[in-house]
Design a protein around this motif. Structure first.
Motif, PDB file in Angstrom:
ATOM      1  N   GLY A 181      48.750 -16.593  -8.267  1.00 15.30           N
ATOM      2  CA  GLY A 181      49.298 -16.195  -9.559  1.00 15.30           C
ATOM      3  C   GLY A 181      49.370 -17.362 -10.523  1.00 15.30           C
ATOM      4  N   PRO A 182      49.509 -17.095 -11.820  1.00 14.26           N
ATOM      5  CA  PRO A 182      49.539 -18.148 -12.834  1.00 14.26           C
ATOM      6  C   PRO A 182      50.903 -18.834 -12.929  1.00 14.26           C
ATOM      7  N   ASP A 186      52.647 -21.506 -18.354  1.00 14.19           N
ATOM      8  CA  ASP A 186      51.353 -21.339 -19.018  1.00 14.19           C
ATOM      9  C   ASP A 186      51.242 -19.957 -19.643  1.00 14.19           C
ATOM     10  N   VAL A 187      51.772 -18.950 -18.965  1.00  9.51           N
ATOM     11  CA  VAL A 187      51.750 -17.587 -19.501  1.00  9.51           C
ATOM     12  C   VAL A 187      52.541 -17.519 -20.804  1.00  9.51           C
ATOM     13  N   ILE A 266      39.818 -13.668 -20.748  1.00 12.71           N
ATOM     14  CA  ILE A 266      40.346 -13.433 -19.411  1.00 12.71           C
ATOM     15  C   ILE A 266      39.222 -12.930 -18.500  1.00 12.71           C
ATOM     16  N   CYS A 290      41.937 -17.599 -19.490  1.00 14.46           N
ATOM     17  CA  CYS A 290      42.600 -17.167 -18.260  1.00 14.46           C
ATOM     18  C   CYS A 290      41.517 -16.962 -17.211  1.00 14.46           C
ATOM     19  N   VAL A 307      45.285 -20.584 -18.415  1.00 19.10           N
ATOM     20  CA  VAL A 307      46.152 -19.875 -17.479  1.00 19.10           C
ATOM     21  C   VAL A 307      45.311 -19.638 -16.228  1.00 19.10           C
ATOM     22  N   GLY A 309      44.667 -18.320 -12.562  1.00 18.12           N
ATOM     23  CA  GLY A 309      45.167 -17.363 -11.587  1.00 18.12           C
ATOM     24  C   GLY A 309      44.367 -16.077 -11.598  1.00 18.12           C
ATOM     25  N   ASP A 310      44.619 -15.247 -10.638  1.00 19.24           N
ATOM     26  CA  ASP A 310      43.995 -13.939 -10.531  1.00 19.24           C
ATOM     27  C   ASP A 310      44.245 -13.126 -11.806  1.00 19.24           C
ATOM     28  N   ALA A 311      43.210 -12.422 -12.287  1.00 22.32           N
ATOM     29  CA  ALA A 311      43.319 -11.708 -13.559  1.00 22.32           C
ATOM     30  C   ALA A 311      44.382 -10.620 -13.520  1.00 22.32           C
ATOM     31  N   THR A 314      47.752 -12.301 -13.650  1.00 20.55           N
ATOM     32  CA  THR A 314      47.914 -12.889 -14.981  1.00 20.55           C
ATOM     33  C   THR A 314      48.253 -11.817 -16.004  1.00 20.55           C
ATOM     34  N   LEU A 318      51.603 -11.369 -18.330  1.00 21.79           N
ATOM     35  CA  LEU A 318      51.520 -11.269 -19.785  1.00 21.79           C
ATOM     36  C   LEU A 318      52.185  -9.991 -20.285  1.00 21.79           C
TER      37      LEU A 318
END
Length: 552
Positions: A181-182, A186-187, A266, A290, A307, A309-311, A314, A318
């Motif tokens: 995960g992000p 950053d998010v 992303i 991302c 960012v 991490g996995d989309a 993420t 968000l």
């Protein structure tokens, strides 16, 4: 219980849920697969066997892993023939498992060719099994690579003289794969910058599909009220009939990509190539990226905010941040997109409804969209003008309703993509669009498609020429010495397809396009592949790619 190494491998594939393995003789693993009851699909040559497995991985977005075997011992002709197909999977980040036989113990001195070294540059990982009891360990490592991080092909080399091992002493448990995960900070930073932008654009790559995050993407875009541009590989990740979609290419995509002051990417590498947009005037835009792979960050452009991490994770983060602020409303944006789509279609619709002869290729695509159910179909197109024209006007409404290309687009792959889609989604209507050059690459594999009763339809845009046409739209053509091939009067590809079991037709009249499509799909429903040869005009017009500095 003792078991031969290859048979143990076959049983492991069954435990991993692998439904079938594509192949071409010879490889000792093929016999083990047969002995263990794993279905084998024997194709017409090694490159295509790899491509079918690749296509299966792509259309399922890695939820199911395509597996293939190739001949590769002292006579390494098979894997050498397969190199281009594996390289395409590498360039396009497709999770694919390739099994090669390899050179037996003590025999490496008899060959100049080191296949492990040769394939390191086009694989995520190469495993060379050198002991029978290590088979479970190597396959475990292979599936860890296939199901974690950035997707990519894996090569396992398994010599035939490994002997046997005890399954009870060396058990195997299927690999789940892992996501990261992000960073929450950053998010928050990315969202803070996004909300202050005047003209943001959401730039979506194929990573959203591999993360199974299309639902989250739709939710995020609607909450933030962002125009959505997808890469060619991600076409369909966001429904193109949605009011916020600006598509993949053409004037509308050009307008929003050039206009934006912030690019929120992303699931995309943002790598500009022949089949994707560059970011025009990138130094004047803020780029938020991302991605699951830090190699993408600051690779082609300065990434102001990243960012990692996995989309899916993420987008969920968000959405959680954005939901607390409430949804935005931008009716003026929706109206701008609507008018842009109308202007775009005003150019292409006359060609899609054209009654001219030879048939305009856009008439074939226009009628195809009227015949197919957009919620239960699959379309892909080969390299060249068929790829460019199809991706310009075909409206993809579901994830993997269309398969596009990334860094590499090899001729003939559309057939493998359609086969992979039909095997993954048996109830879907699966159609490929190809040209004269593409047919030449795929014709040798038609027999296998008919033999296995794979009900797909191939649409051949036949204009007697390769991509760089001679006299016509492009004057003398950009390949004036190499564009022309035999015309339909002397080379009927439909007859060739019919001779190996396909349903086939020649279509010369625009009024017959739709009836022919319906007949072909009816044959597909009976398990018979179809080939429709449309006698078309040279019409190299399509939506272009935006280039750096705002040029095309």
């Amino acid at each position: 219980m003792k078991i031969k190494a290859a048979n143990g491998f076959a049983r492991i594939l069954k435990s991993e849920g692998i439904p079938w393995v594509s192949c071409y003789p010879t490889n000792h693993v093929n016999n083990a697969l047969g002995e263990e009851g794993v279905p084998i699909l024997m194709m017409g040559e090694e490159r295509f066997a790899v491509a079918v497995a690749d296509g299966f991985s792509r259309v399922t977005s890695g939820k199911q892993i395509g597996v293939c075997t190739v001949m590769a011992n002292l006579n390494a002709a098979g894997i050498q023939m397969a190199y281009g197909a594996i390289a395409q999977a590498w360039e396009d980040s497709s999770p694919l498992l390739v099994i090669a036989e390899g050179v037996g113990q003590g025999a490496s001195r008899h060959t100049h060719y080191d296949m492990a070294e040769a394939f390191k540059s086009v694989t995520k990982w190469v495993g060379k099994v050198d002991r029978a009891d290590l088979v479970p360990d190597y396959v475990r490592r292979a599936f860890t690579q296939l199901r974690s991080g950035r997707p990519g092909p894996v090569l396992l080399i398994m010599p035939r003289d490994l002997g046997d091992y005890d399954e009870d002493e060396h058990p195997y448990t299927p690999v789940k794969g892992w996501r990261s995960g992000p960073d929450p900070d950053d998010v928050k930073a990315a969202l803070r910058v996004l909300l202050t932008a005047k003209d943001p654009l959401l730039h979506v790559g194929e990573g959203v599909l591999y993360a199974d995050a299309t639902g989250e993407l739709l939710r995020f875009a609607e909450l933030a009220q962002l125009p959505v541009l997808t890469t060619l590989k991600a076409k369909g990740a966001f429904p193109e009939n949605h009011p916020l979609s600006v598509g993949v290419r053409g004037s509308l995509a050009d307008h929003f990509l050039t206009k934006c002051d912030l690019l929120f990417s992303i699931g995309s590498s943002l790598f500009p190539n022949r089949f994707s947009h560059a970011v025009p005037n990138a130094d004047k835009k803020t780029i938020i990226q991302c991605t699951v792979d830090i190699l993408d960050i600051n690779r082609s452009y300065e990434t102001r905010h990243a960012v990692v991490g996995d989309a899916k994770l993420t987008l969920q983060a968000l959405i959680a941040e954005l939901s607390a602020r409430g949804p935005k409303k931008r009716p003026e944006l929706v109206e701008e997109i609507k008018k842009g789509k109308e202007a775009f279609m005003a150019k292409f619709r006359p060609w899609m409804e054209s009654n001219e002869t030879p048939i305009n290729p856009y008439r074939v695509l226009g009628d195809l969209m009227k015949v197919l159910d957009p919620k239960s179909s699959f379309v892909t197109a080969d390299s060249g003008n068929t790829r460019d024209q199809t991706s310009t006007v075909y409206e993809a409404q579901i994830p993997r309703g269309h398969l596009g290309w990334g860094n590499v687009s090899t001729l003939g792959f559309s057939l493998a993509g359609a086969v992979g889609a039909k095997l993954a989604f048996p109830d879907r209507q699966c159609v490929l669009v190809t040209g004269d050059a593409g047919v030449c690459y795929m014709m040798g594999n038609f027999e296998a498609i008919a033999r296995y009763k794979i009900g797909i339809t191939a649409l051949h845009i036949n204009n007697g020429g390769y991509s760089g046409y001679g006299p016509g739209f492009w004057g003398g053509g950009h390949d004036p010495y190499t564009w022309k091939v035999s015309d339909h009067a002397s080379a009927c590809m439909a007859n060739m397809a019919k001779s190996v079991g396909f349903y086939s037709e020649d279509v010369t009249s625009p009024s017959e396009v739709m009836p022919a499509l319906k007949r072909a799909l009816d044959e597909n429903a009976k398990g018979r592949p179809a080939f429709l040869e449309f006698i078309c005009s040279h019409h190299p017009v399509h939506g272009g790619w935006v280039r750096a500095g705002g040029g095309h």
